[in-house]
Write an enzyme that holds these catalytic residues in place. Structure first.
Site, PDB file in Angstrom:
ATOM      1  CG  ASP A  15      -1.710   1.225   1.411  1.00  0.00           C
ATOM      2  OD1 ASP A  15      -2.401   1.623   0.469  1.00  0.00           O
ATOM      3  OD2 ASP A  15      -1.634   1.830   2.505  1.00  0.00           O
ATOM      4  CG  ASP A  17      -1.456   7.743   0.508  1.00  0.00           C
ATOM      5  OD1 ASP A  17      -0.457   8.434   0.249  1.00  0.00           O
ATOM      6  OD2 ASP A  17      -2.422   7.626  -0.273  1.00  0.00           O
ATOM      7  CG  ASP A 177      -1.987   2.083   6.433  1.00  0.00           C
ATOM      8  OD1 ASP A 177      -2.218   1.760   5.249  1.00  0.00           O
ATOM      9  OD2 ASP A 177      -2.400   3.138   6.942  1.00  0.00           O
TER      10      ASP A 177
END
Length: 230
Positions: A15, A17, A177
């Site tokens: 991922d 961001d 995240d």
């Protein structure tokens, strides 16, 4: 007796961001610009961080919702364009790779792993941000929320990222995240590693990932624990 074939190269899909890049400061400013266009106050940065993960439009919608504002679709699209224009002009003013990320990418590349990005950020912004940070060339594929017409947690972008680098889903892992990343990995049938420092309001160890780590220095050990050491 013939020798056993070596395992397929590991594919590591990140991922963007909150996982690979600390991009919150610039996203916070873009949201503030969109909110200001509607005469609304700037939201606290910590609050905005918890709204991230589903893409730019969702971030604007969540920001408005936090202020109790429900706008017609036409006006919502106008504010979304304000957000995109501001972010395009300031995409890497304060964004940077998280500590240890560059060294971890170096180790993975040296081991022969295939590297890809799967983000809900628009593909052109993902490419631009990584280019500004000098990291775009590290990845064999950069897949955004608009690349395949669907976004995470639909597994298609993740599977597509693996396919674009010539990887094998049976030798792949998702590094993220958020709950979105974990759900995407589960839907694709691959394990996930959760970075504890990202953008989520849910405690990282409650997201359901296979392994949770606190720093990129721990990534190699996490892959070993999953039986996926490159």
């Amino acid at each position: 007796m013939p020798l056993a074939s070596p395992p397929a190269p590991l594919t590591v899909v990140f991922d963007l961001d909150g996982t690979l890049v600390e991009s919150a400061p610039d996203l916070v400013e873009a949201l503030a610009a969109a909110m200001a266009a509607e005469g609304l106050p700037r939201l606290p940065a910590d609050e905005v961080r918890g709204m991230m993960g589903a893409g730019a439009r969702a971030l604007v919608e969540r920001g408005l919702r936090a202020e109790g504002v429900d706008l017609p679709e036409e006006r919502m699209l106008e504010l979304y364009r304000v957000f995109l224009d501001h972010y395009d002009a300031h995409i890497a003013d304060r964004s940077h790779l998280f500590p240890g990320a560059e060294a971890a990418l170096d180790r993975l590349a040296a081991s022969g792993a295939k590297l890809a990005i799967c983000t809900n950020k628009l593909e052109r912004f993902a490419v631009k941000l990584l280019g500004e940070l000098g990291a775009a060339d590290r990845f064999g594929a950069i897949v955004g929320g608009d690349t395949f017409g669907v976004a995470k947690p639909d597994p298609k972008p993740l599977i597509g990222a693996i396919e674009r680098v010539g990887g094998d889903p049976a030798r792949a892992v998702m590094i993220g995240d958020s709950a979105t990343d974990v759900e995407t990995a589960k839907a694709a049938g691959i394990p996930s590693v959760v970075m504890s420092f990202g953008y989520t309001t849910t405690p990282p160890r409650e997201l359901g990932g296979d392994v949770v780590i606190d720093h990129f220095d721990e990534l190699d050990d996490a892959l070993r624990r999953l039986g996926l050491a490159a």
